[in-house]
Design a protein around this motif. Structure first.
Motif, PDB file in Angstrom:
ATOM      1  N   GLN A 318       0.645  -0.931   0.142  1.00 30.19           N
ATOM      2  CA  GLN A 318       0.360  -0.255  -0.213  1.00 30.19           C
ATOM      3  C   GLN A 318       1.269   1.374   0.141  1.00 30.19           C
ATOM      4  O   GLN A 318       0.400   2.310  -0.902  1.00 30.19           O
ATOM      5  N   THR A 319       2.657   1.400   0.531  1.00 30.11           N
ATOM      6  CA  THR A 319       2.838   2.293   0.420  1.00 30.11           C
ATOM      7  C   THR A 319       3.268   3.132  -0.678  1.00 30.11           C
ATOM      8  O   THR A 319       3.744   4.397  -0.860  1.00 30.11           O
ATOM      9  N   ALA A 320       2.973   1.661  -1.861  1.00 31.85           N
ATOM     10  CA  ALA A 320       3.297   2.523  -3.171  1.00 31.85           C
ATOM     11  C   ALA A 320       2.054   3.439  -3.704  1.00 31.85           C
ATOM     12  O   ALA A 320       2.813   4.536  -4.333  1.00 31.85           O
ATOM     13  N   LEU A 321       1.223   3.604  -2.740  1.00 29.13           N
ATOM     14  CA  LEU A 321       0.089   5.235  -3.823  1.00 29.13           C
ATOM     15  C   LEU A 321       0.843   6.546  -2.943  1.00 29.13           C
ATOM     16  O   LEU A 321      -0.073   6.682  -3.177  1.00 29.13           O
ATOM     17  N   LYS A 322       1.368   6.658  -1.728  1.00 30.96           N
ATOM     18  CA  LYS A 322       2.445   7.313  -1.530  1.00 30.96           C
ATOM     19  C   LYS A 322       3.680   7.502  -1.840  1.00 30.96           C
ATOM     20  O   LYS A 322       3.855   8.925  -2.335  1.00 30.96           O
ATOM     21  N   LYS A 323       4.344   6.653  -1.978  1.00 30.75           N
ATOM     22  CA  LYS A 323       5.891   6.986  -2.086  1.00 30.75           C
ATOM     23  C   LYS A 323       5.906   6.867  -4.594  1.00 30.75           C
ATOM     24  O   LYS A 323       6.740   6.969  -4.724  1.00 30.75           O
ATOM     25  N   GLY A 324       4.825   6.035  -4.730  1.00 29.13           N
ATOM     26  CA  GLY A 324       4.756   6.230  -6.488  1.00 29.13           C
ATOM     27  C   GLY A 324       5.392   4.275  -6.699  1.00 29.13           C
ATOM     28  O   GLY A 324       5.576   3.698  -6.010  1.00 29.13           O
ATOM     29  N   GLN A 325       5.771   4.081  -7.773  1.00 30.87           N
ATOM     30  CA  GLN A 325       6.499   2.832  -8.167  1.00 30.87           C
ATOM     31  C   GLN A 325       7.467   2.198  -7.315  1.00 30.87           C
ATOM     32  O   GLN A 325       8.494   3.516  -7.942  1.00 30.87           O
ATOM     33  N   PHE A 326       7.415   1.434  -7.367  1.00 29.21           N
ATOM     34  CA  PHE A 326       9.136   1.251  -7.307  1.00 29.21           C
ATOM     35  C   PHE A 326       9.490  -0.075  -7.609  1.00 29.21           C
ATOM     36  O   PHE A 326       8.091  -1.165  -7.069  1.00 29.21           O
ATOM     37  N   VAL A 327      11.210  -0.329  -6.981  1.00 29.34           N
ATOM     38  CA  VAL A 327      10.770  -2.298  -7.589  1.00 29.34           C
ATOM     39  C   VAL A 327      11.607  -2.435  -6.220  1.00 29.34           C
ATOM     40  O   VAL A 327      12.649  -2.157  -5.762  1.00 29.34           O
ATOM     41  N   GLU A 328      11.960  -3.528  -5.826  1.00 24.95           N
ATOM     42  CA  GLU A 328      12.184  -4.335  -4.789  1.00 24.95           C
ATOM     43  C   GLU A 328      12.724  -6.102  -5.363  1.00 24.95           C
ATOM     44  O   GLU A 328      11.739  -6.178  -6.434  1.00 24.95           O
ATOM     45  N   TYR A 329      13.820  -6.772  -4.683  1.00 26.72           N
ATOM     46  CA  TYR A 329      13.583  -7.985  -4.985  1.00 26.72           C
ATOM     47  C   TYR A 329      13.374  -8.562  -3.478  1.00 26.72           C
ATOM     48  O   TYR A 329      13.904  -8.599  -2.640  1.00 26.72           O
ATOM     49  N   ILE A 330      12.716  -9.901  -3.859  1.00 29.16           N
ATOM     50  CA  ILE A 330      11.929 -10.851  -2.556  1.00 29.16           C
ATOM     51  C   ILE A 330      12.211 -12.277  -3.002  1.00 29.16           C
ATOM     52  O   ILE A 330      12.471 -12.625  -4.126  1.00 29.16           O
TER      53      ILE A 330
END
Length: 548
Positions: A318-330
């Motif tokens: 849900q944090t993408a709604l504030k900080k915008g599109q992002f990428v991470e590796y899981i």
């Protein structure tokens, strides 16, 4: 055509003692359910490790011995005196809201409790042969270190192979591989007369092969399955894409994330998931497998979402709604089971403070509570409360209908062989987004939470809401998984599903009079032995489903 309207305004509901018990149920969860759950998880893990220490040859020998016990048990049954055949598994153990009321009638038990071993992992032919009680956590723990995986992996650790085959099983890679049952290459089934058969799509039992999915164990007893494996890498490169607008815009964002309009297959990700947080905001996630070398390159962010103290996954997304599109590796296995710890949105209702940092850090390692224990510690009144005041439903709908489905949920709840499920007639002429010439794209709309009216203290008729949802699904060629609570009558049930192949196999393999029909097994409410026998007798005398 959109059917979006303002959510219904309902009068206030008078609270009863059940409301207060549910509100403070977290006390029982913390002091009773969580400690017992943690102990059970540990014991199950030890059992799995013991199983893995055995050679495949020894496991297969034990499997053959256990199959012979099942065959012997079935042959001991006296059809004139004994009830219909059911597994000996306790009703509250099943993962899902539907109460296994059919076991309240007298029945003939067959114990399948020992069928929980991985029998073979074949790296050359890329398949796994497993017993029905092998769960997703167990098999991913065995395969992922080999850079292998089931093609479709359910997010919750406790979901079993048998449950996913006989039930639902739509996950983040289903846009590539279909439902879980679509990745099965062979079923090993003990039929009503005690015969062991192996059903594949091109052998003499091909009709049975296509009839097994969604049949809920009413055609025979599943004792093993051969399932497709795929190669995977160590990490999932996950892109979080915020989408804002009305519900149709959110639905379009979801479709665009994995079904490109230009048909370029190189743009199709390995995994896709969409979460709608309110009627105007959602986050779409697309994942592609990535190597360890790529994930650990300078500047890339690695997120070990499986650690007990980490934020719950849906809240992190849900944090993408504030900080915008992002990428991470899981890490791949942690990504597969990203919703296990919080049980999707349900963790917040079970433990209102469970998402707080202090709780996650101190007690998060105890999560999640086992769903079976949550069900075992609720009485009849609590169980009925959850039927009426809670929603755990999935809807399998054509991809182009997902926007309409979201609008319906918001308004009503605020929150050449035909199998039982089948495409819309003529879909191949429409050329809709996501469809191909020989397959129609469906997607899952999952609704898991307390409806808005319940949270506001207003009146809410859960049974009526489910009836309206089922009516909408029938009208829109959608399907409801049978693990969920159903209000359908028999005629409506067979309007939703296609009965032809199922009924053919019921009669051909003598399941009638031995196993309860799938409708009666799914039907809500208590069942007496008299009701069950009368239903089965009617089934013997006439066609079970009328042509509508």
């Amino acid at each position: 055509m959109s059917d979006l309207q303002a959510p219904l305004v309902r009068p206030k509901r008078k609270k009863t003692w059940v409301d207060y018990f549910v509100q403070f149920r977290w006390i029982i969860v913390i002091f009773v359910v969580l400690p017992i759950s943690a102990t059970l998880y540990f014991l199950i893990y030890i059992g799995d490790m013991w199983s893995e220490s055995k050679s495949y040859e020894k496991r297969r020998k034990e499997h053959d011995e256990n199959v012979m016990k099942v065959i012997k048990r079935l042959k001991e049954r006296d059809a004139a005196k004994d009830g219909l055949v059911c597994t000996a598994r306790k009703p509250w153990i099943a993962v899902g809201m539907r109460n296994v009321d059919y076991k309240r009638a007298r029945h003939f038990e067959v114990d399948l409790g020992d069928f929980r071993n991985i029998l073979e992992i074949n790296k050359e032919q890329m398949f796994a042969r497993v017993e029905p009680l092998v769960n997703m956590g167990q098999i991913s723990r065995a395969t992922v270190p080999m850079n292998l995986s089931l093609a479709v992996v359910a997010e919750l650790d406790d979901l079993t192979v048998g449950g996913l085959i006989n039930g639902y099983g739509i996950e983040g890679s289903s846009h590539l591989y279909g439902l879980f049952a679509d990745t099965v290459e062979a079923y090993e089934i003990v039929l009503a007369g005690g015969e062991l058969v192996r059903a594949t799509k091109d052998n003499e039992y091909s009709d049975l092969f296509y009839a097994i999915p969604w049949s809920q164990g009413t055609l025979g007893l599943l004792v093993a399955a051969q399932i497709k494996l795929i190669p995977v890498k160590e990490y999932m490169r996950l892109t979080y894409i915020p989408v804002k607008g009305d519900l149709q815009t959110l639905a379009q964002g979801y479709m665009d994330s994995f079904a490109p309009k230009d048909g370029d297959k190189s743009k199709v990700p390995d995994f896709v998931e969409g979460m709608v947080y309110n009627p105007t905001e959602g986050v779409m996630m697309v994942g592609t497998y990535a190597s360890k070398e790529e994930a650990k390159k300078k500047g890339n962010k690695i997120n070990n979402v499986g650690w007990w103290f980490k934020p719950w996954f849906y809240q992190h997304a849900q944090t993408a709604l504030k900080k915008g599109q992002f990428v991470e590796y899981i890490p791949t296995r942690e990504y597969y089971h990203r919703h296990t710890r919080c049980l999707y949105w349900e963790g917040k209702l079970i433990l209102p403070f469970g998402d707080q940092f202090w709780f996650r850090f101190l007690l998060g390692w105890l999560m999640p509570p086992k769903v079976s224990l949550l069900k075992a510690t609720q009485g009849e009144a609590i169980r009925n409360y959850y039927h009426d005041m809670h929603v755990i439903q999935d809807m399998l709908v054509p991809l182009y209908k997902v926007g309409d489905a979201l609008e319906w949920v918001h308004r009503e709840m605020e929150t050449p062989i035909k199998q039982q499920i089948y495409p819309e007639p003529g879909f191949e002429y429409e050329n809709r987004q996501g469809d191909t010439e020989d397959a129609q794209m469906y997607t899952d709309v999952g609704v898991y939470y307390a409806p808005g009216p319940v949270l506001r203290g207003e009146e809410f008729d859960g049974s009526e809401a489910v009836r309206r949802m089922e009516k909408w699904l029938i009208e829109n060629h959608g399907f409801q998984p049978q693990y969920a609570v159903s209000e359908l009558d028999e005629k409506s049930f067979w309007r939703m599903f296609d009965a032809d192949l199922y009924e053919h196999c019921r009669k051909k393999y003598r399941a009638v009079g031995t196993f309860m029909s799938v409708y009666y097994k799914s039907k809500k409410g208590r069942k007496t032995e008299k009701e069950v026998r009368e239903a089965e007798q009617a089934h013997l005398e006439t066609a079970y489903a009328e042509a509508d």
